[in-house]
Design a protein around this motif. Sequence first.
Motif, PDB file in Angstrom:
ATOM      1  N   ALA A  37     -12.996  -0.802  -0.295  1.00  0.00           N
ATOM      2  CA  ALA A  37     -13.130  -0.185  -1.619  1.00  0.00           C
ATOM      3  C   ALA A  37     -12.794   1.375  -1.316  1.00  0.00           C
ATOM      4  N   ASN A  38     -12.162   2.090  -2.562  1.00  0.00           N
ATOM      5  CA  ASN A  38     -11.704   3.427  -2.290  1.00  0.00           C
ATOM      6  C   ASN A  38     -11.819   4.033  -3.722  1.00  0.00           C
ATOM      7  N   VAL A  39     -12.100   3.382  -4.820  1.00  0.00           N
ATOM      8  CA  VAL A  39     -12.130   4.137  -5.960  1.00  0.00           C
ATOM      9  C   VAL A  39     -13.374   5.278  -6.053  1.00  0.00           C
ATOM     10  N   ASP A  40     -14.511   4.674  -5.565  1.00  0.00           N
ATOM     11  CA  ASP A  40     -15.707   5.612  -5.537  1.00  0.00           C
ATOM     12  C   ASP A  40     -15.512   6.803  -4.525  1.00  0.00           C
ATOM     13  N   VAL A  41     -14.997   6.647  -3.445  1.00  0.00           N
ATOM     14  CA  VAL A  41     -14.541   7.501  -2.579  1.00  0.00           C
ATOM     15  C   VAL A  41     -13.587   8.748  -3.202  1.00  0.00           C
ATOM     16  N   MET A  42     -12.715   8.167  -3.948  1.00  0.00           N
ATOM     17  CA  MET A  42     -11.849   9.174  -4.652  1.00  0.00           C
ATOM     18  C   MET A  42     -12.171   9.734  -5.760  1.00  0.00           C
ATOM     19  N   LEU A  43     -13.527   9.649  -6.408  1.00  0.00           N
ATOM     20  CA  LEU A  43     -14.258   9.931  -7.441  1.00  0.00           C
ATOM     21  C   LEU A  43     -15.405  10.555  -6.756  1.00  0.00           C
ATOM     22  N   GLY A  72       0.727  -1.051   0.175  1.00  0.00           N
ATOM     23  CA  GLY A  72      -0.124  -0.127  -0.113  1.00  0.00           C
ATOM     24  C   GLY A  72       0.829   1.338   0.183  1.00  0.00           C
ATOM     25  N   GLY A  73       0.356   2.469  -0.444  1.00  0.00           N
ATOM     26  CA  GLY A  73       1.101   3.592  -0.286  1.00  0.00           C
ATOM     27  C   GLY A  73       1.680   4.126  -1.433  1.00  0.00           C
ATOM     28  N   VAL A  74       1.609   3.233  -2.611  1.00  0.00           N
ATOM     29  CA  VAL A  74       2.556   3.707  -3.592  1.00  0.00           C
ATOM     30  C   VAL A  74       1.938   4.510  -4.785  1.00  0.00           C
ATOM     31  N   GLY A  75       0.521   4.660  -4.327  1.00  0.00           N
ATOM     32  CA  GLY A  75      -0.471   5.545  -5.123  1.00  0.00           C
ATOM     33  C   GLY A  75      -0.866   4.718  -6.312  1.00  0.00           C
ATOM     34  N   LYS A  76      -1.141   3.563  -6.198  1.00  0.00           N
ATOM     35  CA  LYS A  76      -1.824   2.873  -7.267  1.00  0.00           C
ATOM     36  C   LYS A  76      -3.448   3.174  -7.608  1.00  0.00           C
ATOM     37  N   THR A  77      -4.137   3.560  -6.625  1.00  0.00           N
ATOM     38  CA  THR A  77      -5.525   3.757  -6.914  1.00  0.00           C
ATOM     39  C   THR A  77      -5.550   5.016  -7.786  1.00  0.00           C
ATOM     40  N   ASN A  78      -4.654   5.980  -7.370  1.00  0.00           N
ATOM     41  CA  ASN A  78      -4.603   7.164  -8.135  1.00  0.00           C
ATOM     42  C   ASN A  78      -4.031   7.169  -9.401  1.00  0.00           C
ATOM     43  N   ILE A 100       5.458   8.923 -12.994  1.00  0.00           N
ATOM     44  CA  ILE A 100       4.523  10.376 -12.788  1.00  0.00           C
ATOM     45  C   ILE A 100       5.280  11.101 -11.678  1.00  0.00           C
ATOM     46  N   PRO A 101       5.608  12.431 -11.854  1.00  0.00           N
ATOM     47  CA  PRO A 101       6.155  13.458 -10.911  1.00  0.00           C
ATOM     48  C   PRO A 101       5.406  13.512  -9.688  1.00  0.00           C
ATOM     49  N   TYR A 102       6.026  13.694  -8.500  1.00  0.00           N
ATOM     50  CA  TYR A 102       5.415  14.184  -7.523  1.00  0.00           C
ATOM     51  C   TYR A 102       4.784  15.501  -7.876  1.00  0.00           C
ATOM     52  N   ASP A 103       3.548  15.630  -7.512  1.00  0.00           N
ATOM     53  CA  ASP A 103       2.835  17.006  -7.906  1.00  0.00           C
ATOM     54  C   ASP A 103       1.845  17.469  -6.803  1.00  0.00           C
ATOM     55  N   GLU A 104       1.965  18.616  -6.220  1.00  0.00           N
ATOM     56  CA  GLU A 104       0.852  19.069  -5.220  1.00  0.00           C
ATOM     57  C   GLU A 104      -0.404  19.005  -5.703  1.00  0.00           C
ATOM     58  N   ALA A 105      -0.618  19.016  -7.060  1.00  0.00           N
ATOM     59  CA  ALA A 105      -1.994  19.118  -7.710  1.00  0.00           C
ATOM     60  C   ALA A 105      -2.675  17.924  -7.421  1.00  0.00           C
ATOM     61  N   VAL A 106      -1.847  16.630  -7.300  1.00  0.00           N
ATOM     62  CA  VAL A 106      -2.551  15.442  -7.286  1.00  0.00           C
ATOM     63  C   VAL A 106      -3.216  15.382  -5.944  1.00  0.00           C
ATOM     64  N   PRO A 127     -10.164  13.448 -10.669  1.00  0.00           N
ATOM     65  CA  PRO A 127      -8.917  13.043 -11.113  1.00  0.00           C
ATOM     66  C   PRO A 127      -8.155  14.500 -11.496  1.00  0.00           C
ATOM     67  N   VAL A 128      -6.903  14.176 -11.398  1.00  0.00           N
ATOM     68  CA  VAL A 128      -5.983  15.511 -11.311  1.00  0.00           C
ATOM     69  C   VAL A 128      -6.183  15.943 -12.757  1.00  0.00           C
ATOM     70  N   LEU A 129      -6.434  15.357 -13.660  1.00  0.00           N
ATOM     71  CA  LEU A 129      -6.541  15.634 -15.222  1.00  0.00           C
ATOM     72  C   LEU A 129      -7.881  16.460 -15.400  1.00  0.00           C
ATOM     73  N   LYS A 130      -8.778  16.369 -14.457  1.00  0.00           N
ATOM     74  CA  LYS A 130      -9.908  17.038 -14.589  1.00  0.00           C
ATOM     75  C   LYS A 130      -9.912  18.285 -13.946  1.00  0.00           C
ATOM     76  N   ALA A 131      -9.213  18.171 -12.681  1.00  0.00           N
ATOM     77  CA  ALA A 131      -9.088  19.259 -11.736  1.00  0.00           C
ATOM     78  C   ALA A 131      -7.930  20.284 -11.958  1.00  0.00           C
ATOM     79  N   PHE A 132      -6.941  19.735 -12.759  1.00  0.00           N
ATOM     80  CA  PHE A 132      -5.981  20.367 -12.991  1.00  0.00           C
ATOM     81  C   PHE A 132      -5.238  19.979 -14.143  1.00  0.00           C
ATOM     82  N   SER A 133      -5.846  20.340 -15.203  1.00  0.00           N
ATOM     83  CA  SER A 133      -5.451  19.661 -16.534  1.00  0.00           C
ATOM     84  C   SER A 133      -4.234  19.977 -17.192  1.00  0.00           C
ATOM     85  N   THR A 134      -3.507  21.132 -16.712  1.00  0.00           N
ATOM     86  CA  THR A 134      -2.384  21.459 -17.235  1.00  0.00           C
ATOM     87  C   THR A 134      -1.197  21.036 -16.206  1.00  0.00           C
TER      88      THR A 134
END
Length: 271
Positions: free
Chosen positions: A49-55, A17-23, A211-217, A226-233
């Motif tokens: 389950a945590n995918v639904d929570v993440m979304l 756990g903790g590697v960011g797999k679900t993200n 995938i870079p460490y990014d505060e946006a995540v 998803p970070v793609l939607k929240a911070f698309s650039t």
Amino acid sequence: MKQSHPVKVVAVTGGKGGVGKTNVSVNLAAALGEMGRRTVLMDADLGLANVDVMLGLRPKQNIVDVLEGTCGLKDVMVEAGENFYIVPASSGTQEMTALSVHQHAELIHAFNDIADELDVLIVDTAAGISESVVSFIRAAQEVLVVVCDEPTSITDAYALIKLLNRDYRMTRFRVLANMVRSDTEGRSMFSKLLTVTDRFLDVTLQYQGSIPYDEAVRKAVQKQTPVLKAFSTSKAALAYRQLANKVDEWPVSTTSRGHLEFFVERLVQGV
């Protein structure tokens, strides 16, 4: 008669756990959806389950209902974005963490009902190397192993690859470095893993980038989007799109490897 196209099945795993797999699973699925690929993300962490929570989703039904026969897989699918759906798991259900072989087979076969409606299935596995995790990995065509810059991450990824190679003769794995400070750091992580697998195992590892460490995540997780939607650039969003492009280019298997796989009929039939 021409058969429907085969479906690409990717298991996202990490050994710990903790590697960011679900993200990774969520954002890869979202990026593939953006590209026009009909993508389904299955939460295979059946008891936690945590995918639904993440979304930020509130599904009324989940995999438990499918296994109990009260509904079909289509009934539990929830739209999560453009061309992007999830199959939610249950949370806090102890018996779901120890499915029988028969139940796993039933669940995997259930996906044949939606084969005509998707291009890619992403399977977000639970942490660890339990029988359930191994079953879902073996049922996928592609295995994406996520590692991060922690000694336990490399050790646990190696333990998972060793188990799959030794007990199930799996020989090819794709590796993604997550939360890295630079691509050089990502390649260094991959090299560490490659050094031990080359020495002790008969496997092929293929580096799929980082995938870079990014505060946006972190901010996107707080927003439950998803970070793609929240911070698309953002740097992370751009990296996920690059990863999705690579995944899109992976060839789709059209032959069964001899054990239970998602869409096994589709593999046998071919195109």
